[in-house]
Design a protein around this motif. Sequence first.
Motif: not given
Length: 279
Positions: A243-255
């Motif tokens: 929510e905080l970074y909603s204006e930016f591109k966010v990618g997700e990764f499993k670790v």
Amino acid sequence: MGSPLSQYRPVLKWAGGKRQLLSALENHVPKRFNRYYEPFVGAGALLLHLYSSELISKAVISDMNADLIALYSIIKEDPYSLIKALQSLPFHNTREDYYRARDLFNGTTDKLQRAALLIYLNRHGFNGLYRVNSRNEFNVPFGRYRNPTLPSREIILAFHRVLKSCTIYLKDFEETVRSAKEGDFVYLDPPYMPVSKTSSFTSYTSGAFSRKEQMRLFKVFRDLSNRGVYVVESNSDSEFIRELYSEFKVGEFKVRRNINSDAGRRSGREVIIIGYESD
């Protein structure tokens, strides 16, 4: 002649270290940039990777962990004395030796001795944690590993060459990146936002990286982006962070993380937040 790439490895194990995320991170490294900044340097996995790939020649690194910065300063300025001190340590892989070394670490102010002991404790303690109690005493328990090793002479000297290109600070992240200019690259890897009430596992320094600090970091991230700085951040995949970074591109990764004592809960997701438009 430079060291083989295999020697560009962190001298410390580090909870939250980025070695397993390097392939994902390198996809978001700008093709060309000026100075590199890493204000939560930790084990320095991305720093080492970029240096060994000949992508950086000058860097600014910092951390608020005084023992970590003291160690890196010694590796930069006097690696041979550190190698000798490591070779002279009278401690082996036993519970009794570990706790004797931990007591000595908490009781000494000798910088070289503390640096060598930090490496020993890091390699023999539980899961590469750095944790202190309310008295600022290192209190990570014995790790019970079968055959832990200390970093080799070659690895320390390779890291020395990397750190010779770095300006090293014991500074807050906001102060560290204040001098970043358009065309510089900043990588932020803060203490992660807990994804649950029980997942905040460590007091990394005598302070804590609270929700308020996460919000301050976001403001710094946005400011860097607006100034034309290439900025990338890693964080936990939490609703608050998304929510905080909603204006930016966010990618997700499993670790996979080894911190949780429950093996079934060691897998998780992290996000990489991109603050610039890629080519």
